[in-house]
Design an enzyme around this catalytic site. Structure first.
Site, PDB file in Angstrom:
ATOM      1  N   HIS A 130      41.412  44.737  -7.753  1.00 22.79           N
ATOM      2  CA  HIS A 130      41.339  45.624  -8.908  1.00 22.79           C
ATOM      3  C   HIS A 130      39.900  46.084  -9.141  1.00 22.79           C
ATOM      4  O   HIS A 130      38.958  45.547  -8.573  1.00 22.79           O
ATOM      5  CB  HIS A 130      41.844  44.919 -10.174  1.00 22.79           C
ATOM      6  CG  HIS A 130      43.336  44.893 -10.275  1.00 22.79           C
ATOM      7  ND1 HIS A 130      44.095  43.887  -9.731  1.00 22.79           N
ATOM      8  CD2 HIS A 130      44.212  45.753 -10.858  1.00 22.79           C
ATOM      9  CE1 HIS A 130      45.376  44.121  -9.978  1.00 22.79           C
ATOM     10  NE2 HIS A 130      45.478  45.249 -10.656  1.00 22.79           N
ATOM     11  N   LYS A 134      38.345  45.145 -14.894  1.00 17.86           N
ATOM     12  CA  LYS A 134      39.524  44.354 -15.265  1.00 17.86           C
ATOM     13  C   LYS A 134      39.076  43.010 -15.815  1.00 17.86           C
ATOM     14  O   LYS A 134      38.265  42.308 -15.192  1.00 17.86           O
ATOM     15  CB  LYS A 134      40.454  44.165 -14.073  1.00 17.86           C
ATOM     16  CG  LYS A 134      41.744  43.449 -14.444  1.00 17.86           C
ATOM     17  CD  LYS A 134      42.782  43.566 -13.359  1.00 17.86           C
ATOM     18  CE  LYS A 134      44.067  42.834 -13.748  1.00 17.86           C
ATOM     19  NZ  LYS A 134      44.657  43.372 -14.995  1.00 17.86           N
TER      20      LYS A 134
END
Length: 233
Positions: A130, A134
Site C-alpha cells: 500500500h 496508510k
C-alpha cells in the site's frame, strides 16, 4: 440519496465524485473536527480514521441513519456496534475493502484454501502493498484474506512478518508511494508455486463499491456484508 461523507480524505473525495456521477447529493463532508447534523442525510459513508470510526458509526445508528464503514483499525469494538445496530434497529455494513473485484477475490481465496488444505507440502503466505500514508498494517483486506483461509483450513492465526508457529499465516506489509493496494496469496512448495493476486489500479473501485453498498443499504435495517450486497452467499 443525500449522503454524509464521514472522512473527507482521498477516499472521501473519490467517493464524492462517484456519488455525484450517480445522481446523489453530498450533504455532509467532515474530516472529524466539524459539527454536523447527521439526520440531514439518508445514508452515511465512513472512511475516517480508527480513532473516529466508532463514534461516527454509533452516532449514525443512534439517529437511525444507515451507515457503511470502510475504516479499518477499530474492529475490537465491532461487536458493540452490531449489538447497538440490532438494539436500535439500525442499518450497518462494514467491509475491509468495498472493491467489487476484491470481494470476488475474497470468495476465490476461501475456495482455494479449501482445496489446498490437505496438501501439506505447500506453505502459505500473504503479502500486501500500500501507499506510505496508510495508517495500519497489515491492511484490513489482508486480515480478511487471512481469516478466510483460517476458516477453511487448519491454520490458527496470522502474524505480521515472521511467524512463531507453523499453524499461523505470515503476512508481509510493504509501504511504497502511490500504490492503491496489491494483495497476493501464495502457496509455495519445492516443486511449484500457486499465486492468486488482486491489484487495484486506482481508488475508483473502492469508491464505486462503497456507493453501491450505500445504495443497497438505503431503507434497510440489519447488519450486512458485501457478500449480501453482491449476492455472493
Amino acid at each position: 440519496m443525500k449522503i454524509a461523507l464521514l472522512g473527507y480524505g482521498r477516499m472521501g473525495k473519490e467517493i464524492e465524485k462517484i456519488a455525484l456521477q450517480r445522481g446523489h447529493e453530498i450533504v455532509i463532508k467532515t474530516s472529524g473536527k466539524e459539527t454536523y447534523d447527521i439526520t440531514t442525510a439518508n445514508v452515511a459513508i465512513d472512511f475516517s480514521v480508527p480513532s473516529s470510526a466508532y463514534n461516527n458509526i454509533s452516532n449514525c445508528i443512534n439517529h437511525k441513519v444507515p451507515v457503511i464503514s470502510g475504516t479499518t483499525g477499530w474492529l475490537e469494538k465491532y461487536n458493540e456496534i452490531v449489538d447497538l445496530c440490532n438494539d436500535k434497529k439500525g442499518a450497518f455494513i462494514y467491509a475491509s475493502n468495498f472493491s467489487l473485484g476484491v470481494n470476488v477475490f475474497f470468495e476465490l481465496n476461501k475456495q482455494l484454501a479449501k482445496m489446498m488444505n490437505t496438501l501439506e507440502q505447500y506453505n502459505i503466505s500473504l503479502e500486501e502493498i500500500h501507499h506510505t500514508k496508510k495508517l495500519d498494517a497489515p491492511s484490513g483486506t489482508a486480515i480478511t484474506l487471512a481469516e478466510g483461509i483460517i476458516e477453511n483450513s487448519n491454520k490458527k492465526n496470522w502474524e505480521l512478518e515472521k511467524i512463531t508457529s507453523e499453524e499461523n499465516i505470515p503476512i508481509t506489509a510493504i509501504r511504497t508511494p502511490d500504490v492503491p493496494g496489491t494483495h497476493t496469496v501464495t502457496y509455495s512448495s519445492d516443486i511449484d508455486t500457486i499465486d492468486i493476486k488482486h491489484t487495484a489500479h486506482n481508488r475508483q473501485g473502492f469508491a464505486l463499491g462503497a456507493v453501491i453498498a450505500a445504495e443497497w443499504l438505503h431503507n434497510k435495517t440489519g447488519v450486512y456484508t458485501m457478500r449480501d450486497v453482491l449476492n455472493l452467499g
